[in-house]
Design an enzyme around this catalytic site. Structure first.
Site, short mmCIF file in Angstrom:
data_model
loop_
_atom_site.label_atom_id
_atom_site.label_comp_id
_atom_site.label_asym_id
_atom_site.label_seq_id
_atom_site.Cartn_x
_atom_site.Cartn_y
_atom_site.Cartn_z
N SER A 142 -10.35 0.87 3.38
CA SER A 142 -9.55 0.53 4.57
C SER A 142 -8.99 1.80 5.20
O SER A 142 -8.38 2.62 4.51
CB SER A 142 -8.39 -0.38 4.20
OG SER A 142 -8.89 -1.63 3.83
N ARG A 179 0.82 -1.23 0.00
CA ARG A 179 0.00 0.00 0.00
C ARG A 179 0.85 1.28 0.00
O ARG A 179 0.42 2.31 0.51
CB ARG A 179 -0.98 0.05 1.18
CG ARG A 179 -1.97 -1.05 1.22
CD ARG A 179 -2.89 -1.11 0.02
NE ARG A 179 -3.65 -2.33 0.13
CZ ARG A 179 -3.26 -3.51 -0.37
NH1 ARG A 179 -2.15 -3.59 -1.10
NH2 ARG A 179 -3.98 -4.58 -0.20
N GLU A 209 -4.02 4.21 6.22
CA GLU A 209 -3.95 3.97 4.78
C GLU A 209 -4.69 5.10 4.06
O GLU A 209 -4.24 5.62 3.04
CB GLU A 209 -4.61 2.62 4.43
CG GLU A 209 -4.61 2.34 2.94
CD GLU A 209 -5.15 0.94 2.60
OE1 GLU A 209 -4.91 -0.01 3.38
OE2 GLU A 209 -5.81 0.81 1.56
C1 LIG Z 1 -15.70 0.22 -0.92
C2 LIG Z 1 -14.20 0.38 -1.06
C3 LIG Z 1 -13.42 -0.77 -1.20
C4 LIG Z 1 -12.03 -0.66 -1.31
N1 LIG Z 1 -11.28 -1.79 -1.46
C5 LIG Z 1 -9.93 -1.70 -1.58
C6 LIG Z 1 -9.12 -2.87 -1.75
O1 LIG Z 1 -9.60 -3.99 -1.79
N2 LIG Z 1 -7.79 -2.68 -1.87
C7 LIG Z 1 -7.20 -1.47 -1.85
O2 LIG Z 1 -5.98 -1.37 -1.98
N3 LIG Z 1 -7.95 -0.34 -1.70
C8 LIG Z 1 -9.27 -0.42 -1.58
N4 LIG Z 1 -10.03 0.71 -1.42
C9 LIG Z 1 -9.37 2.03 -1.39
C10 LIG Z 1 -9.27 2.71 -2.76
O3 LIG Z 1 -10.26 2.20 -3.62
C11 LIG Z 1 -7.88 2.52 -3.40
O4 LIG Z 1 -6.86 3.06 -2.59
C12 LIG Z 1 -7.81 3.18 -4.79
O5 LIG Z 1 -6.61 2.83 -5.38
C13 LIG Z 1 -7.92 4.69 -4.75
O6 LIG Z 1 -8.03 5.15 -6.09
P1 LIG Z 1 -8.69 6.57 -6.42
O7 LIG Z 1 -8.60 6.79 -7.87
O8 LIG Z 1 -10.05 6.64 -5.81
O9 LIG Z 1 -7.69 7.52 -5.65
P2 LIG Z 1 -8.06 8.73 -4.66
O10 LIG Z 1 -8.80 8.20 -3.49
O11 LIG Z 1 -8.68 9.83 -5.43
O12 LIG Z 1 -6.61 9.15 -4.18
C14 LIG Z 1 -5.86 8.29 -3.34
C15 LIG Z 1 -4.43 8.87 -3.26
O13 LIG Z 1 -3.83 8.80 -4.54
C16 LIG Z 1 -3.46 10.12 -4.97
N5 LIG Z 1 -3.71 10.18 -6.44
C17 LIG Z 1 -4.91 10.02 -7.07
N6 LIG Z 1 -4.72 10.12 -8.41
C18 LIG Z 1 -3.40 10.35 -8.59
C19 LIG Z 1 -2.59 10.59 -9.74
N7 LIG Z 1 -3.11 10.58 -10.98
N8 LIG Z 1 -1.27 10.80 -9.57
C20 LIG Z 1 -0.72 10.79 -8.33
N9 LIG Z 1 -1.43 10.60 -7.21
C21 LIG Z 1 -2.74 10.37 -7.35
C22 LIG Z 1 -4.32 11.08 -4.16
O14 LIG Z 1 -3.71 12.35 -4.02
C23 LIG Z 1 -4.41 10.33 -2.83
O15 LIG Z 1 -3.26 10.55 -2.05
C24 LIG Z 1 -11.41 0.63 -1.30
C25 LIG Z 1 -12.22 1.77 -1.16
C26 LIG Z 1 -13.60 1.65 -1.03
C27 LIG Z 1 -14.43 2.88 -0.89
#
Ligand SMILES: Cc1cc2nc3c(=O)[nH]c(=O)nc-3n(C[C@H](O)[C@H](O)[C@H](O)COP(=O)(O)OP(=O)(O)OC[C@H]3O[C@@H](n4cnc5c(N)ncnc54)[C@H](O)[C@@H]3O)c2cc1C
Length: 293
Positions: free
Chosen positions: A218, A170, A288
């Site tokens: 998480s 992570r 996280e």
């Molecule tokens: C219901 C649910 C289930 C989930 N299950 C999992 C799971 O099984 N495993 C897991 O690992 N995570 C899980 N997550 C967490 C989340 O989905 C992941 O961390 C996902 O990768 C976040 O992607 P995002 O595009 O929404 O990023 P965001 O939430 O928008 O951003 C997350 C981080 O990444 C940065 N970021 C976003 N885009 C960029 C970019 N283009 N360049 C640089 N930095 C960037 C942001 O600044 C922030 O620090 C879950 C979340 C939810 C709500």
């Protein structure tokens, strides 16, 4: 050279609409660049103005504080191009940062590709997933990443091959700053029934995760060999609420918003959980979820 005034943006908007847990105040500006050049212009402008830059994807692992945030938020919604190149049994997916896991799953199903099935159901953009090194069921996105194209905080564009990227559970170096604007992943034609594997994962997620309420996924990383959810449950945090924010009844490591959750209450709950787990177990929980204030 592109001018900042020509880049798509919104002003004075509620940040609740940009995160899945639906908590937070207002953003002064959110920019939606449509290519690498616009991302560079935004970073140079932010540097000139002494502004912090916050990249945004689906907002599924991010929580904003209340009040007005004047950072340069850079959202990847206009970076959604996806192209596929086949070389023998290997398929290379070349994507803009804003391509969602849902879009990737469509390609995976169409060509019956393996390597991505364990990640299905994670709500993510590919940019956010690489930043977080998102993972599930023993796989993580970095297993299949080939190249990452990134703009630094100084506005320089850099191309990384996987071997040059520092990452762990992570974590990736991209959490330290800068913006991922393009990612290439490699998948393989499979003999397995990939569609049914995806279906199983989605059913399992549905059973274990509180998908009926706004959540940010998480909250804590698992302090292996322990699981954050089990530790929270053991010490009475499963279902515990402060105001409208709580650790879910269904999965203790997931925060849920019961209606009109306040950031202040969320911090109280996190601080209490972290103190109790440290005092009782000697374990320092690592967040996280990314908090932006
Ligand atoms: C219901 C649910 C289930 C989930 N299950 C999992 C799971 O099984 N495993 C897991 O690992 N995570 C899980 N997550 C967490 C989340 O989905 C992941 O961390 C996902 O990768 C976040 O992607 P995002 O595009 O929404 O990023 P965001 O939430 O928008 O951003 C997350 C981080 O990444 C940065 N970021 C976003 N885009 C960029 C970019 N283009 N360049 C640089 N930095 C960037 C942001 O600044 C922030 O620090 C879950 C979340 C939810 C709500």
């Amino acid at each position: 050279m592109v001018k900042i005034k020509d880049i798509e943006k919104v002003e004075d908007v509620s940040l609740r609409d940009f995160c899945t847990i639906r908590i937070g105040g207002y953003a002064k500006h959110i920019f939606f660049p449509k290519n690498e050049e616009e991302v560079i212009v935004l970073y140079r402008e932010a540097l000139n103005k002494g502004k912090k830059v916050v990249p945004l994807g689906l907002g599924s692992n991010i929580i904003f504080s209340d009040g007005v945030l004047t950072h340069f938020f850079i959202h990847s919604k206009n970076l959604k191009n996806l192209s596929i190149k086949q070389v023998g049994d290997n398929f290379y997916l070349d994507m803009g940062a804003g391509v969602s896991f849902k879009q990737i799953i469509e390609v995976v199903k169409k060509y019956n590709l393996e390597g991505f099935e364990n990640l299905s159901g994670i709500p993510a953009t590919i940019g956010g997933a690489v930043c977080m090194n998102a993972g599930a069921y023993g796989s993580e996105i970095m297993d299949i990443v080939e190249r990452v194209y990134w703009v630094s905080e100084e506005g320089d564009s850099i191309e990384y091959s996987k071997e040059d990227i520092s990452y762990s559970y992570r974590y990736s170096q991209f959490q330290e700053g800068g913006f991922i604007y393009r990612v290439i992943i490699k998948l393989k034609k499979s003999k397995k029934d990939i569609k049914s594997l995806i279906k199983q994962h989605l059913l399992d997620r549905n059973k274990k995760q509180p998908l009926d309420l706004p959540t940010s996924g998480s909250t804590y990383k698992n302090p292996l060999p322990h699981y954050a959810g089990q530790l929270l449950e053991k010490h009475g945090f499963k279902g515990k609420r402060v105001g409208d924010i709580g650790f879910s009844e269904k999965h203790a490591n997931f925060l849920v918003n019961y209606g009109n959750a306040k950031f202040e209450d969320l911090l109280k709950l996190l601080e209490e959980a972290e103190k109790v787990i440290f005092d009782k177990e000697g374990i320092e929980l690592q967040r996280e979820v990314r908090i932006v204030e």
